[in-house]
Design an enzyme around this catalytic site. Sequence first.
Site, PDB file in Angstrom:
ATOM      1  N   GLU A  43       0.796  -1.239   0.000  1.00 44.36           N
ATOM      2  CA  GLU A  43       0.000   0.000   0.000  1.00 44.36           C
ATOM      3  C   GLU A  43       0.827   1.288   0.000  1.00 44.36           C
ATOM      4  O   GLU A  43       0.321   2.351   0.365  1.00 44.36           O
ATOM      5  CB  GLU A  43      -0.982   0.030   1.179  1.00 44.36           C
ATOM      6  CG  GLU A  43      -2.165  -0.909   0.992  1.00 44.36           C
ATOM      7  CD  GLU A  43      -3.170  -0.835   2.113  1.00 44.36           C
ATOM      8  OE1 GLU A  43      -4.006   0.060   2.098  1.00 44.36           O
ATOM      9  OE2 GLU A  43      -3.094  -1.701   3.011  1.00 44.36           O
ATOM     10  N   THR A  48       0.104   2.347  -8.177  1.00 40.89           N
ATOM     11  CA  THR A  48      -0.484   3.619  -8.619  1.00 40.89           C
ATOM     12  C   THR A  48       0.522   4.354  -9.514  1.00 40.89           C
ATOM     13  O   THR A  48       0.153   4.915 -10.548  1.00 40.89           O
ATOM     14  CB  THR A  48      -0.875   4.479  -7.392  1.00 40.89           C
ATOM     15  OG1 THR A  48      -1.585   3.644  -6.474  1.00 40.89           O
ATOM     16  CG2 THR A  48      -1.751   5.641  -7.785  1.00 40.89           C
ATOM     17  N   ARG A 186      -8.004   0.155  -5.374  1.00 39.86           N
ATOM     18  CA  ARG A 186      -6.993  -0.582  -4.606  1.00 39.86           C
ATOM     19  C   ARG A 186      -7.098  -2.070  -4.888  1.00 39.86           C
ATOM     20  O   ARG A 186      -8.132  -2.696  -4.647  1.00 39.86           O
ATOM     21  CB  ARG A 186      -7.193  -0.308  -3.109  1.00 39.86           C
ATOM     22  CG  ARG A 186      -6.504  -1.291  -2.189  1.00 39.86           C
ATOM     23  CD  ARG A 186      -4.998  -1.159  -2.245  1.00 39.86           C
ATOM     24  NE  ARG A 186      -4.336  -2.159  -1.413  1.00 39.86           N
ATOM     25  CZ  ARG A 186      -3.164  -2.716  -1.702  1.00 39.86           C
ATOM     26  NH1 ARG A 186      -2.510  -2.363  -2.790  1.00 39.86           N
ATOM     27  NH2 ARG A 186      -2.629  -3.597  -0.903  1.00 39.86           N
ATOM     28  N   ASP A 214       6.837  -3.873 -11.353  1.00 38.23           N
ATOM     29  CA  ASP A 214       6.013  -3.645 -10.155  1.00 38.23           C
ATOM     30  C   ASP A 214       5.829  -4.990  -9.443  1.00 38.23           C
ATOM     31  O   ASP A 214       5.607  -6.019 -10.101  1.00 38.23           O
ATOM     32  CB  ASP A 214       4.644  -3.072 -10.578  1.00 38.23           C
ATOM     33  CG  ASP A 214       3.737  -2.803  -9.383  1.00 38.23           C
ATOM     34  OD1 ASP A 214       4.246  -2.615  -8.264  1.00 38.23           O
ATOM     35  OD2 ASP A 214       2.494  -2.784  -9.575  1.00 38.23           O
ATOM     36  N   GLN A 218       3.583  -6.716   0.215  1.00 36.94           N
ATOM     37  CA  GLN A 218       3.340  -7.359   1.513  1.00 36.94           C
ATOM     38  C   GLN A 218       4.380  -8.447   1.760  1.00 36.94           C
ATOM     39  O   GLN A 218       4.975  -8.973   0.818  1.00 36.94           O
ATOM     40  CB  GLN A 218       1.924  -7.929   1.545  1.00 36.94           C
ATOM     41  CG  GLN A 218       0.915  -6.796   1.639  1.00 36.94           C
ATOM     42  CD  GLN A 218      -0.494  -7.257   1.967  1.00 36.94           C
ATOM     43  OE1 GLN A 218      -0.733  -8.428   2.210  1.00 36.94           O
ATOM     44  NE2 GLN A 218      -1.422  -6.331   1.956  1.00 36.94           N
TER      45      GLN A 218
HETATM   46  N1  LIG Z   1      -4.476   9.880  -1.473  1.00 35.35           N
HETATM   47  C1  LIG Z   1      -3.513   9.134  -2.013  1.00 35.35           C
HETATM   48  N2  LIG Z   1      -3.735   7.831  -2.230  1.00 35.35           N
HETATM   49  C2  LIG Z   1      -2.734   7.118  -2.775  1.00 35.35           C
HETATM   50  C3  LIG Z   1      -1.486   7.672  -3.122  1.00 35.35           C
HETATM   51  N3  LIG Z   1      -0.703   6.691  -3.639  1.00 35.35           N
HETATM   52  C4  LIG Z   1      -1.452   5.584  -3.615  1.00 35.35           C
HETATM   53  N4  LIG Z   1      -2.662   5.822  -3.100  1.00 35.35           N
HETATM   54  C5  LIG Z   1      -3.744   4.877  -2.864  1.00 35.35           C
HETATM   55  O1  LIG Z   1      -3.271   3.903  -1.948  1.00 35.35           O
HETATM   56  C6  LIG Z   1      -3.802   2.629  -2.248  1.00 35.35           C
HETATM   57  C7  LIG Z   1      -2.668   1.622  -2.357  1.00 35.35           C
HETATM   58  O2  LIG Z   1      -1.868   1.938  -3.468  1.00 35.35           O
HETATM   59  P1  LIG Z   1      -1.181   0.808  -4.372  1.00 35.35           P
HETATM   60  O3  LIG Z   1      -0.539   1.526  -5.510  1.00 35.35           O
HETATM   61  O4  LIG Z   1      -2.144  -0.258  -4.684  1.00 35.35           O
HETATM   62  O5  LIG Z   1      -0.086   0.257  -3.356  1.00 35.35           O
HETATM   63  P2  LIG Z   1       1.036  -0.870  -3.659  1.00 35.35           P
HETATM   64  O6  LIG Z   1       2.310  -0.334  -3.120  1.00 35.35           O
HETATM   65  O7  LIG Z   1       1.025  -1.259  -5.079  1.00 35.35           O
HETATM   66  O8  LIG Z   1       0.517  -2.060  -2.732  1.00 35.35           O
HETATM   67  P3  LIG Z   1       0.859  -3.646  -2.893  1.00 35.35           P
HETATM   68  O9  LIG Z   1       0.449  -4.057  -4.264  1.00 35.35           O
HETATM   69  O10 LIG Z   1       0.056  -4.309  -1.815  1.00 35.35           O
HETATM   70  O11 LIG Z   1       2.323  -3.790  -2.657  1.00 35.35           O
HETATM   71  C8  LIG Z   1      -4.620   2.797  -3.544  1.00 35.35           C
HETATM   72  O12 LIG Z   1      -5.983   2.911  -3.205  1.00 35.35           O
HETATM   73  C9  LIG Z   1      -4.118   4.112  -4.120  1.00 35.35           C
HETATM   74  O13 LIG Z   1      -5.101   4.821  -4.846  1.00 35.35           O
HETATM   75  C10 LIG Z   1      -1.274   9.058  -2.867  1.00 35.35           C
HETATM   76  O14 LIG Z   1      -0.210   9.633  -3.111  1.00 35.35           O
HETATM   77  N5  LIG Z   1      -2.321   9.728  -2.303  1.00 35.35           N
HETATM   78 MG   LIG Z   2       0.634  -3.039  -5.998  1.00 33.63          MG
END
Ligand SMILES: Nc1nc2c(ncn2[C@@H]2O[C@H](COP(=O)(O)OP(=O)(O)OP(=O)(O)O)[C@@H](O)[C@H]2O)c(=O)[nH]1
Ligand SMILES: [Mg+2]
Length: 401
Positions: A43, A48, A186, A214, A218
């Site tokens: 997360e 993103t 997400r 990417d 986790q």
């Molecule tokens: N408000 C806000 N939300 C964000 C930002 N970056 C990511 N998010 C939100 O945070 C959530 C998690 O982001 P992901 O990009 O899925 O995180 P990840 O690092 O890929 O997570 P894993 O796949 O579990 O490793 C999503 O709902 C995104 O929209 C940001 O800069 N601001």
């Molecule tokens: Mg991810």
Amino acid sequence: MGAGCTKVQSQEEAEDAAIKRNMEIEAKREQKVLKLLLLGAGESGKSTIFKQIKVLFQTGFDDPERRSFVPVIHANVYQSIRTLLMGCKEFAEREGESSSKYILLPENQNYGERIAEVESPEGCSLLDEDNALKVQNCWKDPAIQAAYLRGNELQLPDCTEFFLNNVLRLAAQDYIPSQEDILFARQQTTGIVETEFSPDKDPKNKGVCYRLFDVGGQRNERRKWMHLFDGVTAIIFCASLSEYDQTLLEDDKQNRMIETRELLAWLLQQPWFENTSFLVFLNKFDIFQKKALKVPLSACDWFQDYQPLTTNNQEIERAYRYVERKFKKIYEENTAPSNIQRQFRTYRTTAIDEGIIKETFRLVDDALTIQRLIQEMLNVLHVLACSSLEGVFLACEWQRP
Ligand SMILES: Nc1nc2c(ncn2[C@@H]2O[C@H](COP(=O)(O)OP(=O)(O)OP(=O)(O)O)[C@@H](O)[C@H]2O)c(=O)[nH]1
Ligand SMILES: [Mg+2]
């Protein structure tokens, strides 16, 4: 027969030559492809950023791709409202006398009970307009809003507010997710995905291309990372600035920021990355901006010595600089002073903001271009030094009696 044989032979030779030529072209192209890894805890925003690459430097999301996000977004809505409802229950049980604050209005209680019983959000049918109205009513309920204020205790996804504020739009029959919806969606990454892109049309970058990977952040996903560790030009390490008062989804005893610190330190110590640049995206600055004035940084053990001075925007800037220094310190503590080959940079990012990510990648590209030029210069100097040394040896040989 002889002539036929020669003909087959020359055809085979032509094919061999074509294969060789293609392999040479491919090898030349590969030399210009720089490998970037998106790493960081769950997360932190890696996927993103990955989606932004598609928006900024590739074709964006077409209609079928947009539609494919509908089930994810609907599941996010259910997960968010369900987590809040469960939170209300938990807080009401825990708080005893002051628990009334977490009791839903009578008109929302039935639906609340029903949603709280659903095992997994993915198991829900798609969100229809009738359910969306009920979700909206629950979201507006003061009890749910009170639980939302304690979201850091609930493993609430960051998209909660955005999706619940828009729930009726998301449930419309002809709903096609917007680009913003897709960036907020997400979905935990499992496995590895990759893409290639060139960030700049600038002639200085002609031919340079980045291959970006990417991965899932986790804990149970991280053992897969090792397969990618060879030949990495730079690691884009995502760290969520807003996670300093949250615990991990996979281990509710561990603070997320501490996990991020340990993960970065571990990566810096890996021998594969002696010459790999570390580009740290201090992400979710938009959430940090709101949180830093409300929740003291000292909620995280790593930031215990932080003392706020004011309660205005200057304070946000101070808090950000403090966190940035903490990350730099981790780099210094885990990098030998003699190692001047790798660079460390931090970037203040909000991954859902297209403009910020575009500018960030311009800076990243500049940093990596400079690094590449320095590396090429060092290689030339190395060759020159070797050939002049060879000259000295030859001269010595010649002068020997
Ligand atoms: N408000 C806000 N939300 C964000 C930002 N970056 C990511 N998010 C939100 O945070 C959530 C998690 O982001 P992901 O990009 O899925 O995180 P990840 O690092 O890929 O997570 P894993 O796949 O579990 O490793 C999503 O709902 C995104 O929209 C940001 O800069 N601001
Ligand atoms: Mg991810």
